[in-house]
Design an enzyme around this catalytic site. Structure first.
Site, PDB file in Angstrom:
ATOM      1  N   ARG A 124       0.678  -1.099   0.043  1.00 40.91           N
ATOM      2  CA  ARG A 124      -0.044   0.060   0.116  1.00 40.91           C
ATOM      3  C   ARG A 124       0.895   1.171   0.041  1.00 40.91           C
ATOM      4  O   ARG A 124       1.816   1.379   0.503  1.00 40.91           O
ATOM      5  CB  ARG A 124      -0.766   0.003   1.245  1.00 40.91           C
ATOM      6  CG  ARG A 124      -2.036   1.022   1.417  1.00 40.91           C
ATOM      7  CD  ARG A 124      -3.073   1.117   0.215  1.00 40.91           C
ATOM      8  NE  ARG A 124      -4.290   1.693   0.749  1.00 40.91           N
ATOM      9  CZ  ARG A 124      -5.061   2.051  -0.158  1.00 40.91           C
ATOM     10  NH1 ARG A 124      -4.995   1.766  -1.724  1.00 40.91           N
ATOM     11  NH2 ARG A 124      -5.982   2.789   0.110  1.00 40.91           N
ATOM     12  N   THR A 136      -9.116   0.731  -9.954  1.00 39.09           N
ATOM     13  CA  THR A 136      -8.486  -0.399  -9.421  1.00 39.09           C
ATOM     14  C   THR A 136      -8.450  -1.839 -10.542  1.00 39.09           C
ATOM     15  O   THR A 136      -9.292  -1.601 -11.467  1.00 39.09           O
ATOM     16  CB  THR A 136      -8.949  -1.026  -8.123  1.00 39.09           C
ATOM     17  OG1 THR A 136      -8.967   0.299  -7.114  1.00 39.09           O
ATOM     18  CG2 THR A 136      -8.316  -2.044  -7.427  1.00 39.09           C
ATOM     19  N   GLU A 148      -5.957   4.217  -7.232  1.00 41.17           N
ATOM     20  CA  GLU A 148      -7.043   4.662  -6.675  1.00 41.17           C
ATOM     21  C   GLU A 148      -8.119   5.020  -7.467  1.00 41.17           C
ATOM     22  O   GLU A 148      -8.665   4.214  -8.356  1.00 41.17           O
ATOM     23  CB  GLU A 148      -6.989   5.713  -5.811  1.00 41.17           C
ATOM     24  CG  GLU A 148      -7.745   5.936  -4.300  1.00 41.17           C
ATOM     25  CD  GLU A 148      -8.987   6.241  -4.521  1.00 41.17           C
ATOM     26  OE1 GLU A 148      -9.151   7.326  -5.177  1.00 41.17           O
ATOM     27  OE2 GLU A 148      -9.906   5.708  -3.912  1.00 41.17           O
ATOM     28  N   ASP A 200      -7.863   8.256   0.314  1.00 44.71           N
ATOM     29  CA  ASP A 200      -8.609   7.413   1.070  1.00 44.71           C
ATOM     30  C   ASP A 200      -8.409   7.395   2.570  1.00 44.71           C
ATOM     31  O   ASP A 200      -8.990   6.677   3.332  1.00 44.71           O
ATOM     32  CB  ASP A 200      -7.963   5.911   0.789  1.00 44.71           C
ATOM     33  CG  ASP A 200      -8.488   5.603  -0.605  1.00 44.71           C
ATOM     34  OD1 ASP A 200      -9.514   5.924  -1.072  1.00 44.71           O
ATOM     35  OD2 ASP A 200      -8.052   4.386  -1.027  1.00 44.71           O
ATOM     36  N   SER A 235     -10.346  -1.058   0.701  1.00 45.64           N
ATOM     37  CA  SER A 235     -11.315  -2.008   0.525  1.00 45.64           C
ATOM     38  C   SER A 235     -10.907  -3.204  -0.170  1.00 45.64           C
ATOM     39  O   SER A 235     -11.654  -4.087  -0.442  1.00 45.64           O
ATOM     40  CB  SER A 235     -12.543  -1.406  -0.013  1.00 45.64           C
ATOM     41  OG  SER A 235     -13.262  -0.193   1.044  1.00 45.64           O
ATOM     42  N   GLY A 259     -13.486  -1.714  -7.662  1.00 48.86           N
ATOM     43  CA  GLY A 259     -14.531  -1.077  -7.347  1.00 48.86           C
ATOM     44  C   GLY A 259     -14.625  -0.252  -5.958  1.00 48.86           C
ATOM     45  O   GLY A 259     -15.672  -0.239  -5.722  1.00 48.86           O
TER      46      GLY A 259
END
Length: 608
Positions: free
Chosen positions: A139, A428, A448, A468, A494, A514
């Protein structure tokens, strides 16, 4: 779609149950009954110049609603050219980790709006030799100079979302190049440099612009033209790139050549790193605070998987800073005491249970979930069987829950976080791979929002992942928000790359893009496969119905709209809308591998 709701429902029923009633119906009609009509125009074979015959056959199988089968290996990803790159690696004896590198570098070129070198990813790995599960966290991180008020104006008010996104302020330190190298170092067998061959060739010789990419570029308008490098690439001569045009990207090809020869250090130091920092800080309308030192100190983090038992299976995925495995696991765990198989896929009662389980999971997500390296989190308590069983009792009524709030999972200490309302918009992409040795890889990868920060350097887009984080530091009650911005912190995600195990061996590799809807998409596919007896393609194509702590979203243009009134009568606020999932899945069965790809997008599954 030119059909009545009842006709569409009957088509879905026939397809899902394998009934003889499906025989008079064409394969295309069956696919249309499940997927939005627009999907077929995005995946026409003429949009993909140079594809092999087997790739074209895989595209046709997807549109017919039929899974692709193979005895030894399989790859499922969001663009046929990327899938073919991975298939070459697997055919030559490479591992799933090797193939992932080839797939990702091509995706970053041909699907630049969704993922790439300027973004990050989560990877879940099953090792066939040891039977062990591993997850790698790549990340993006906040720069050292970031503060909790990064996304607030001088009055302390949160910025408008898109005004925060476009420019350098939203860019986190990319993790994808480091992940490619780390995964291949651990589990690869092929020569590292060889894995970039298809990406380099396509970047330098050109690839065909698909209708999906052309449509997304045209729809961006001014946002994609704020940065000169981005504008010049996507709007050559002042016009948006057109479907069917050949697009070259020599800058990206050069970066891939550097990575192939030097590894990820070529990205995190030297000229490429300096160019990234210059792009971030040089976006004078909305500059960021990234420094060269931020890139140099970036590291991939190995973390334990989060697993929840469901229907005699273990559903495993990525823990914090992802909320994916926790929230998918909570949804499934809350449903464990209810017989969804008996209720069936077309029963509004099934979706009442799924919808309210999702609302409960999202309530916990908003309060408790963030980067656990920075804030204490009740990770084990959130998926503890007794907690889920007790909270699952809330679903026992006949109507939608009138109110939903966060629960009280077990903690090892005292702490109370505020309720977060961070926005996570869809983009994504997802990659699922099983190699000939039985290793399984599930990786969700992103920049993102579509086209990320809209900043481009050296032929790749930079992410907007920092949006985010919560733009606020405290909620209305004054409690601190766990997912607030902090230097070096990773924003909550997510992304839900998942591997489902039975008796310790994988049976399903699944994931989706999504935004925050990823959680519902993945949960739906797992329920379709485990509860409703669908094959992997049917589970992926099943119309999307989901809830994120608010309205019940029902996929417009599909048979799901036939349930809208029943769900309204149960007490839900229903919103019919486009739900453009991009599920990519592989089932491992006693008969071999079975792959599926979302008919809503361009991807395919391919095996051998």
């Amino acid at each position: 779609m030119g059909r009545s709701v009842m006709t569409r429902i009957s088509l879905v029923t026939a397809l899902l149950l394998g009934s003889a009633a499906v025989l008079p119906v064409s394969a295309q009609q069956a696919a249309d009954a499940i997927a939005p009509e627009a999907a077929t125009s995005e995946t026409g074979a003429d949009a993909f110049a140079g594809l092999s015959e087997r790739a074209r056959a895989a595209m046709e199988a997807k549109q017919a609603g039929t899974p692709v089968t193979a005895p030894n290996w399989m790859v499922s990803a969001a663009h046929p050219l990327a899938v073919e790159a991975g298939a070459k690696v697997l055919e030559a004896g490479g591992s799933a980790a090797d193939a992932m590198v080839a797939v990702q570098v091509v995706l970053g070129l041909v699907e630049p709006q969704s993922s790439g070198l300027g973004g990050g990813a989560f990877l879940v790995w099953y090792d066939a030799a040891t039977g062990e599960m591993t997850t790698l966290d790549a990340r993006e991180t906040a720069p050292a100079a970031a503060t909790p008020t990064l996304f607030q104006n001088e009055a302390g008010e949160p910025l408008e979302f898109m005004s925060a996104v476009v420019g350098g302020r939203s860019v986190g330190i990319p993790g994808t190049p480091a992940l490619l190298e780390e995964a291949q170092r651990r589990w690869g067998r092929a020569n590292w440099g060889s894995l970039f061959a298809d990406g380099i060739r396509l970047a330098e010789e050109g690839f065909t612009v698909t209708p999906r990419l052309a449509e997304l570029v045209a729809g961006e308008g001014e946002a994609l033209q704020a940065d000169p490098a981005t504008r010049d690439y996507f709007f050559p001569g002042g016009q948006p790139i057109a479907a069917g045009a050949t697009l070259t990207n020599p800058g990206y090809g050069h970066v891939l050549r550097r990575l192939a020869a030097e590894g990820s250090r070529a990205f995190y130091s030297g000229r490429i790193a300096a160019d990234i920092v210059a792009a971030v800080r040089g976006a004078d309308w909305n500059p960021g605070v990234m420094a060269l030192e931020d890139l140099a100190r970036y590291r991939v983090v190995e973390r334990p998987p989060v697993c929840v038992e469901y229907r005699e299976h273990d559903v495993c995925g990525m823990g914090p800073p992802s909320s994916g495995a926790l929230s998918v696991g909570q949804i499934l765990g809350l449903l464990g005491g209810y017989d969804l198989a008996a209720l069936g896929a077309e029963n509004p009662e099934s979706w009442r249970l799924i919808g309210d389980a999702s609302r409960l999971a999202f309530a916990d997500r908003g309060r408790y979930m963030a980067d656990s390296d920075f804030v204490p989190m009740p990770t084990e308590g959130l998926v503890a069987p007794d907690y889920l069983a007790e909270r699952g009792k809330l679903l026992a009524g006949d109507d939608a829950l009138p109110e939903v709030s966060a629960g009280a999972p077990g903690w090892s200490h005292a702490m109370l976080w505020g309720q977060d309302s961070a926005i996570e918009l869809p983009s994504t992409t997802h990659i699922s791979i099983v190699d000939a040795e039985g290793n399984a890889l599930s990786m969700t990868t992103t920049i993102e929002n579509g086209f990320g920060s809209r900043l481009m350097t050296n032929g790749f887009l930079l992410n907007n992942e920092l949006t985010d984080f919560s733009f606020e530091t405290h909620d209305a009650a004054g409690y601190p928000i766990a997912n607030r911005v902090e230097p070096g912190k990773r924003p909550r995600s997510s992304m839900s790359p998942s591997i489902v195990l039975k008796e310790g061996r994988p049976v399903l590799v699944i994931g989706s893009p999504g935004g925050s809807r990823i959680i519902g998409y993945v949960a739906k596919a797992i329920i379709g496969y485990l509860d409703w007896g669908m094959d992997v393609q049917q589970a992926i194509a099943l119309p999307n119905i989901l809830n994120r702590f608010g309205p019940m979203d029902v996929e417009a243009g599909t048979a799901a709209t036939g349930l809208s009134q029943a769900l309204t009568d149960l007490g839900f606020e229903v919103s019919e809308r486009e739900l453009n999932s991009g599920l990519q899945g592989i089932a491992i069965t006693p008969e071999g591998l079975s792959g599926g790809a979302d008919p809503r997008r361009e991807g395919i599954a391919l095996g051998g």
